[in-house]
Design an enzyme around this catalytic site. Structure first.
Site, PDB file in Angstrom:
ATOM      1  CG  ASP A 651      -7.674  -5.842  -9.760  1.00  0.00           C
ATOM      2  OD1 ASP A 651      -8.238  -5.490  -8.705  1.00  0.00           O
ATOM      3  OD2 ASP A 651      -7.942  -5.355 -10.870  1.00  0.00           O
ATOM      4  CD  GLU A 654     -11.404  -6.748  -3.871  1.00  0.00           C
ATOM      5  OE1 GLU A 654     -10.580  -5.854  -4.099  1.00  0.00           O
ATOM      6  OE2 GLU A 654     -11.745  -7.595  -4.714  1.00  0.00           O
ATOM      7  CG  ASP A 728     -11.876  -0.331 -10.395  1.00  0.00           C
ATOM      8  OD1 ASP A 728     -10.642  -0.357 -10.528  1.00  0.00           O
ATOM      9  OD2 ASP A 728     -12.589  -1.334 -10.517  1.00  0.00           O
TER      10      ASP A 728
END
Length: 946
Positions: A651, A654, A728
């Site tokens: 997770d 980015e 999300d």
């Protein structure tokens, strides 16, 4: 309602603050992105400079006819692909060749991989030198590569040289080695350079067909290439103003399938020295920027929320800013001048980008002359078909943005950047079939879809990238099968995932301890509810230190995994790329001593940013050495408490940095090769994903265990490394509705192993929404339920017995079809075709279905129409009438009466117990019908053929 907070406060203080915030403002829980944290095109200097042809007066390119050289293709491309052979360029012929044609591109550009070019030449900016952006005469190197399977590559670079020490003559950094599968590429079997003065009748006739009537033939040349007569392609090159048009020779009358540069939007900002006499800003601009800086008050900051807002020591938090509609727009009067704001340094809010290399933007127009349906550019929370972003009839006002970002509480029907991106557009039309382009550039990119820009049924796009080069692959198709085969040659095919990963995954932020894990697992067992994987989020670690366990909450992790494995279940733990800066934490200590962290803008210190653990450093996954170092961390002797049944969730890759610009890293940070973050930003998440998967392989070299890694961020090629999810989302009907278009867009980008969090991450779904989402998720490639820690518990039994039975029926339908899913994934790994397909991929001539994204196909044989609205008891399904369709529950044949244009719109019953799924007539689908509690327990079960 808030995803998370990272502070240096005690846990009790955090709980008090959370309660205070929730009680003080329940309205803050509404899903709404903080737009002030994310830039628009108008707030981004390179996009603002070039969007809408504001800089068009500075660029007009001509291909110098006398500079063009044809290079006889060599069909052994090993030398071009091999780093070992790059220095073996001696010999008389090579010496003479360099004297005649100049140095080989591979000699002066160390980053390129693949075959040598077929045509090379010089592009000249015909704008007079005093009026160019550099105030000098500008020339560019143009290279064209005719490749196997109809592929064509076009590269435009600055002129590089090994003879000068100037940094501006060195090759711009590009990343062929990290993105492309160069070993799959070879020169086309045959290639012919057709000049305008050719005397050969067949070539004269060919030029007559493709050169527009009335145009000067001397302004054109062509390249004919292919592997056989049946798939021969023709590229028409217009010299001035430079453009290229790609045709299929066996269908020339249909016109070009792709055109680049035809609308004169190409630009290439050549590197130049900083003009010492120019100041970045005048005093008025300084005042404007100072007014934007945050936080305004001199308060002690003790942490940051994931949305990037500061948390102060007095318990208050920074407020969201009101975003002005138009930060900076060029007026019509300014179009004739270079917008100089942001050329040499740039500010956004309190963040400063030093831009030491100055302006380096590149861009080009790409036209799909016969297509009104284009797809791709994932990931955006919008329809699968790309819609106009500029022009009188535009649906959006902002271009599609490609820049991987952690966008907290993202909104729908937007072109804002999200977690990952693939710079690929796929076009489909009844006239010219399937084709597309791959824009091989991982820097921040904006893409406009321009309404009303063509005189025919075509679509015009405009690509603008911050840096890199113009490197475009043209994929001619013509069928979806051919197109995805071609794209798989470029970026690779997905491996076959392990069977268990295609089952149901149960996740929550967070299952709080081992007892909680056992209780959830035992309840699944009690209810005979099938599931395969139980997941642990960040709270399982020792203070957000990855590769560790909280010894109070998870004192016996190996025993816990063994118990679940004994009943056929695996586990997944989360591991993110940020490493807590704690000298007592063994991973950080070893990373520091091994020199594997990203550096600051001067290349001197390890970068220090803020994420879940607080102060964190980030590993440089662009380095092979660092990826190998990371992979070693997964060995069982290093990752204490891990077993062969434990897999990984990546997770925040980015990468997410809570106190960084746009909740990410500063663009002028440096990797270990001294390359700026702006050059490789969009690659970071994919490379982290890759290194984690390699770690799982290395830990189990003596065992037949395939890796499984889920990632949030991605780029072109991520299909090789594991699964992706849409981030999300929210427990709202609108998020269920957009899930299918988003997943179809990802599949259009060749990312097949994808899913959306079932039930929605934020909020609390009611029983009906939870039922419909599980029914949809059961027929989507990656099937995982997940929830925020502020959400109510939502395991399948939490909604009452009646709802539990509905959810279990959906899961049972999934497990019965595991052999079918496994087969379709195998097909994707062999052919490159997506697992989850838009209707046009199988029905290329049924125009009415081209834009459809509320129903889809799994492989070629199952049609799925999820129910995405509350209170729905009937649904309309669009059946292609070229095939018969049968309800998978009743085996009833669906009616085809009243069909229009090859589509029968049939209203079907779809009460809360019904999932509208249909099997194509003539197909055979394999099922396993015995109810088992996991995929492993089904291994020896018999098959039933439908």
């Amino acid at each position: 309602c808030v995803k998370g907070v990272v502070t240096m406060m005690t846990l009790s203080r955090f709980k008090q603050l959370s309660c205070c915030l929730v009680l003080a403002s329940l309205s803050a829980c509404a899903m709404a992105v903080d737009r002030s944290k994310f830039r628009t095109c108008g707030q981004t200097s390179f996009c603002r400079r070039h969007r809408g042809q504001h800089s068009a007066i500075l660029y007009n390119y001509k291909l110098d006819k006398d500079s063009v050289h044809f290079h006889v293709p060599s069909h052994g491309n090993e030398a071009a692909n091999s780093k070992d052979n790059k220095d073996q360029k001696g010999g008389l012929w090579n010496s003479l060749s360099r004297r005649i044609y100049g140095s080989s591109e591979n000699e002066i550009d160390p980053y390129i991989r693949g075959p040598e070019p077929t045509l090379t030449g010089t592009l000249v900016n015909t704008v007079p030198a005093p009026e160019t952006s550099t105030n000098q005469k500008e020339k560019l190197q143009w290279s064209l590569y005719a490749l196997n399977d109809g592929l064509l590559r076009m590269r435009v670079t600055e002129f590089y040289s090994n003879e000068h020490a100037s940094p501006y003559s060195k090759a711009r950094v590009t990343y062929d080695e990290l993105v492309l599968e160069a070993e799959n590429l070879s020169p086309a079997h045959h290639a012919e350079w057709i000049r305008s003065d050719t005397k050969e009748e067949k070539f004269v006739a060919l030029l007559d067909k493709v050169i527009p009537e009335g145009d000067d033939k001397q302004n054109y040349m062509a390249l004919q290439y292919g592997d056989s007569e049946e798939d021969t392609m023709v590229l028409l090159v217009r010299l001035e103003t430079f453009a290229v048009y790609l045709y299929r020779e066996n269908n020339i009358q249909a016109g070009p399938i792709l055109a680049l540069g035809a609308s004169d939007m190409m630009h290439f900002e050549i590197r130049r020295r900083h003009p010492d006499e120019e100041a970045f800003e005048d005093e008025e601009e300084d005042a404007d920027f100072d007014a934007q800086e945050e936080p305004k008050e001199e308060k002690e900051i003790v942490g940051y929320w994931e949305d990037g807002l500061a948390i102060y020591a007095d318990g208050t938090r920074e407020e969201k800013k009101v975003v002005e509609e138009d930060h900076r727009k060029l007026t019509e009067e300014e179009k004739a001048q270079l917008d100089r704001e942001g050329l040499w340094e740039e500010k956004f809010q309190s963040h400063h980008d030093s831009k030491p290399n100055g302006p380096m933007s590149v861009g080009m127009d790409v036209q799909f002359p016969s297509s009104r349906h284009i797809f791709g550019l994932p990931e955006h929370a919008s329809s699968t078909q790309l819609k106009a972003t500029i022009g009188e009839g535009s649906h959006y006002q902002e271009p599609y943005r490609l820049y991987n970002l952690d966008v907290f509480e993202y909104e729908l029907d937007e072109t804002m950047a999200l977690y990952g991106h693939v710079p690929l557009i796929v076009s489909h039309s009844e006239k010219t079939g399937t084709s597309g382009i791959f824009w091989h550039n991982p820097t921040e990119t904006y893409v406009d879809v321009i309404d009303g820009a063509t005189d025919n049924d075509g679509t015009l796009t405009h690509w603008i990238s911050e840096s890199g080069i113009i490197d475009v692959f043209l994929l001619p198709g013509s069928s979806s099968e051919q197109f995805y085969h071609q794209y798989s040659l470029l970026t690779g095919k997905m491996p076959l995932p392990p069977m268990f990963s295609l089952g149901y995954h149960q996740c929550r932020w967070n299952y709080k301890d081992e007892q909680d894990v056992y209780q959830v697992h035992d309840k699944f067992e009690e209810l005979d509810y099938p599931y395969d994987v139980l997941w642990l989020d960040i709270e399982h670690t020792d203070g957000k230190r990855y590769f560790t366990w909280d010894n109070n909450l998870f004192p016996n992790p190996e025993e816990m995994q063994s118990k679940l494995w004994s009943q056929g279940r695996r586990m997944v733990t989360i591991i993110d790329p940020h490493i807590k800066r704690d000298d007592n934490y063994y991973v950080h200590k070893q990373a520091t001593s091994s020199g594997v962290y990203i550096k600051d803008s001067k290349g001197e210190k390890d970068y220090d940013g803020w994420c879940w653990p607080g102060s964190s450093s980030y590993l440089d996954f662009t380095s092979e050495r660092v990826r190998n170092w990371w992979a070693d961390q997964f060995s069982y002797d290093r990752y204490k408490g891990s077993t062969p049944s434990l897999f990984t969730w990546n997770d925040m890759n980015e990468p997410s940095v809570f106190n960084g610009p746009e909740v990410s890293m500063q663009k002028d940070l440096l990797n270990l090769n001294g390359e700026e973050h702006r050059e490789w930003h969009n690659l970071y998440g994919m490379l982290f994903h890759r290194a984690t998967g390699e770690g799982q392989i290395k830990r189990s070299l003596d065992e037949n265990i395939r890796p499984f890694v889920l990632s949030r961020a991605f780029f072109a090629g991520s299909q090789k490394y594991g699964a992706i999810w849409t981030g999300d989302n929210a427990a709202e009907w609108s998020h269920l509705e957009v899930a299918a278009p988003m997943l179809l867009s990802l599949n259009t980008g060749a990312l097949s192993f994808v899913g959306a969090d079932v039930g929605g991450f934020f909020g609390n779904p009611d029983a009906e929404l939870m039922t419909r989402w599980n029914q949809a998720g059961a027929y989507q490639p990656f099937f995982r339920g997940h929830a925020h820690h502020d959400s109510k518990r939502r395991e399948p039994w939490m909604f009452g017995e009646e709802t539990m039975h509905r959810l279990r029926n959906a899961a049972m339908a999934r497990y019965a079809l595991l052999p079918f899913w496994y087969t379709v994934f195998h097909e994707a790994g062999v052919t490159g075709m997506p697992v989850m397909r838009m209707m046009w991929m199988q029905y290329p001539n049924t125009v009415e279905l081209f834009a459809t994204d509320d129903q889809y196909l799994i492989g070629s044989d199952l049609l799925v129409k999820p129910v995405t609205g509350a209170g729905v008891t009937e649904t309309t399904v669009s059946f292609p009438t070229t095939d018969n369709w049968y309800d998978v529950d009743t085996l009833e044949k669906m009616p085809a009466e009243g069909a229009i244009d090859g589509v029968a719109a049939v209203t079907v019953a779809s009460d809360l117990d019904k999932i509208p799924v249909y099997q194509r007539g003539g197909s055979i689908i394999t099922r396993k019908l015995r109810l088992r509690r996991s995929a492993r327990l089904m291994m020896g079960d018999p098959y039933t053929l439908y």
